[in-house]
Design a protein around this motif. Structure first.
Motif, PDB file in Angstrom:
ATOM      1  N   ASN A   1       1.084  11.941  -5.748  1.00 21.97           N
ATOM      2  CA  ASN A   1       1.475  12.526  -4.457  1.00 21.97           C
ATOM      3  C   ASN A   1       1.870  11.495  -3.403  1.00 21.97           C
ATOM      4  O   ASN A   1       2.274  11.866  -2.307  1.00 21.97           O
ATOM      5  N   HIS A   2       1.750  10.204  -3.728  1.00 17.84           N
ATOM      6  CA  HIS A   2       2.195   9.184  -2.787  1.00 17.84           C
ATOM      7  C   HIS A   2       3.702   8.993  -2.929  1.00 17.84           C
ATOM      8  O   HIS A   2       4.204   8.695  -4.018  1.00 17.84           O
ATOM      9  N   THR A   3       4.413   9.142  -1.828  1.00 17.02           N
ATOM     10  CA  THR A   3       5.874   9.059  -1.855  1.00 17.02           C
ATOM     11  C   THR A   3       6.429   7.899  -1.031  1.00 17.02           C
ATOM     12  O   THR A   3       7.634   7.663  -1.038  1.00 17.02           O
TER      13      THR A   3
ATOM     14  N   ILE B   1       5.114  -0.940 -10.094  1.00 15.87           N
ATOM     15  CA  ILE B   1       3.825  -0.409  -9.653  1.00 15.87           C
ATOM     16  C   ILE B   1       3.709   1.030 -10.122  1.00 15.87           C
ATOM     17  O   ILE B   1       4.713   1.684 -10.425  1.00 15.87           O
ATOM     18  N   THR B   2       2.486   1.521 -10.191  1.00 11.75           N
ATOM     19  CA  THR B   2       2.236   2.926 -10.527  1.00 11.75           C
ATOM     20  C   THR B   2       1.624   3.590  -9.303  1.00 11.75           C
ATOM     21  O   THR B   2       0.431   3.415  -9.029  1.00 11.75           O
TER      22      THR B   2
ATOM     23  N   LYS C   1       0.865  -1.175   0.000  1.00 11.18           N
ATOM     24  CA  LYS C   1       0.000   0.000   0.000  1.00 11.18           C
ATOM     25  C   LYS C   1       0.903   1.227   0.000  1.00 11.18           C
ATOM     26  O   LYS C   1       1.947   1.236   0.667  1.00 11.18           O
ATOM     27  N   THR C   2       0.523   2.250  -0.755  1.00 10.85           N
ATOM     28  CA  THR C   2       1.319   3.487  -0.807  1.00 10.85           C
ATOM     29  C   THR C   2       0.573   4.600  -0.076  1.00 10.85           C
ATOM     30  O   THR C   2      -0.620   4.496   0.214  1.00 10.85           O
TER      31      THR C   2
ATOM     32  N   THR D   1      11.001   4.800   0.622  1.00 13.35           N
ATOM     33  CA  THR D   1      10.597   5.980  -0.147  1.00 13.35           C
ATOM     34  C   THR D   1      10.557   5.603  -1.617  1.00 13.35           C
ATOM     35  O   THR D   1      11.455   4.936  -2.127  1.00 13.35           O
ATOM     36  N   LEU D   2       9.502   6.000  -2.293  1.00 12.36           N
ATOM     37  CA  LEU D   2       9.309   5.624  -3.698  1.00 12.36           C
ATOM     38  C   LEU D   2      10.205   6.423  -4.647  1.00 12.36           C
ATOM     39  O   LEU D   2      10.349   7.639  -4.500  1.00 12.36           O
TER      40      LEU D   2
END
Length: 393
Positions: free
Chosen positions: A365-367, A360-361, A333-334, A387-388
């Protein structure tokens, strides 16, 4: 020779085929509700049996709130303590209907008793199984309080202790559900008296911690516990006036109804119809405790590495440091912050399955990403976050 009057009418008080059919139906109903179901309710400690209309939504409840300080000076306003009882819908109660048909050929080949009566008994057993399965599937889906320990006795002590806290204002008796193999080693060296109800074995007052019910529908090594007082049986009364037109035989409460041995001439077969709408639930979901027998009952660590993915906006996720056990898988989950995970937490459908090396995409704004290893029940065994890094061009 004098004439002799001969009548072809049936003798008084002769037992007819229809009467025997009714006897079988009454016997079926009495065995189901008067013996089998009653023993189940006694084992579970169910005292509340609530009739509902077909299609009524069923709920479980959680209560939250804060008790304000009672130290109030003379003349000052006493602050309000606010509590909220939140109900969560879990579906509508349904009238279940089962029909069994036996052909003339089957009756001629095997005899009426074998082809009709014996298969009626098997139908009864399969209906029991369906009621049990529905209840245990429901229990396993509850996002309950989770405890872990290295032995069965320690887990039961933990679940029992948590129930005493959750129901600290009530005198309760605990009931624990577990796989037979979870308790097999203990039973092998102890003189324990087993009882049977509704297709499973149970032990009363096991180790002084309540009733233990054994069922293969709870995974080995896991325990689900609650207070007997938390259990409710909902049902649709099948003896209601609306059912009388179907000619079913029902018990006094209307828990189950049956019509057996009626012919359908156009198909040359004998049919059986069974109606029932029984559902066992808990009133308070927060009054359920999930126990895990684990040599290391803590959250393991997953090393999560994020690098630029193949396509713009994608991130490639590599996973290491943890070996998946039997039936386990990774989910992720992001978020703008790394989603938190605790040991045994049930991760729902907002988590997505992933394998090491997958792209994954992330949501805009999810980091941050959290990856968890979950068991076959979707409960977290290990987790890690990172961290993505996404491909920008």
């Amino acid at each position: 020779m004098a004439n002799v009057n001969v009548t072809t009418a049936a003798e008084t008080n002769v037992i007819t085929t229809q009467q025997m059919v009714k006897v079988r139906e009454v016997d079926f109903v009495r065995r189901f509700t008067g013996t089998i179901l009653r023993k189940l309710m006694e084992a579970l400690g169910v005292t509340r049996k609530i009739p509902l209309i077909e299609g009524t939504t069923m709920y479980y409840y959680t209560t939250t709130g804060t008790l304000q300080s009672g130290e109030v000076a003379e003349g000052e306003i006493i602050p309000l303590s606010q509590y909220e009882r939140v109900k969560t819908p879990i579906g509508e109660i349904k009238l279940n209907k089962w029909r069994k048909a036996t052909t003339a050929e089957a009756i001629l080949k095997s005899g009426y008793d074998e082809a009709v009566l014996q298969t009626d008994k098997k139908l009864l057993l399969d209906i029991q199984t369906g009621i049990r399965t529905s209840f245990f599937d429901y229990l396993k889906a509850i996002d309950a309080t989770v405890v872990g320990a290295s032995t069965l006795q320690m887990v039961l002590a933990q679940t029992w202790g948590n129930l005493q806290v959750l129901f600290e204002n009530d005198a309760i008796e605990a009931v624990h559900f577990m796989h037979p193999l979870t308790i097999a080693d203990y039973l092998g060296v102890k003189d324990i008296s087993l009882q049977t109800a509704f297709g499973f074995n149970y032990i009363k007052d096991f180790l002084g911690l309540g009733t233990v019910i054994m069922t293969s529908q709870i995974p080995k090594g896991q325990v689900i516990s609650t207070a007997k007082e938390n259990l409710i049986m909902y049902y649709i009364p099948v003896s209601a006036k609306a059912m009388s037109s179907l000619g079913v035989t029902a018990d006094e409460m209307g828990l189950v109804g049956i019509k057996s041995g009626y012919p359908t001439e156009e198909r040359a077969q004998i049919e059986t119809l069974v109606l029932s709408g029984i559902q066992f639930l808990v009133e308070y979901a927060s009054g359920v405790v999930f126990g895990q027998i684990d040599s290391t009952p803590t959250l393991g660590a997953v090393t999560v590495t994020s690098t630029a993915g193949t396509a713009v906006g994608d991130s490639k996720i590599a996973l290491s440091g943890y070996t998946l056990g039997s039936g386990e898988k990774y989910v992720y989950k992001t978020g703008t912050t790394a989603p938190a995970v605790t040991y045994g937490q049930k991760l729902g459908n907002t988590w997505t399955e992933i394998d090491s090396g997958d792209d994954i995409t992330p949501t805009a704004n999810h980091t941050k990403i959290t990856v968890a290893a979950v068991d076959s029940n979707g409960r977290a065994q290990a987790a890690g976050n990172a961290t993505l890094t996404v491909k920008t061009a």
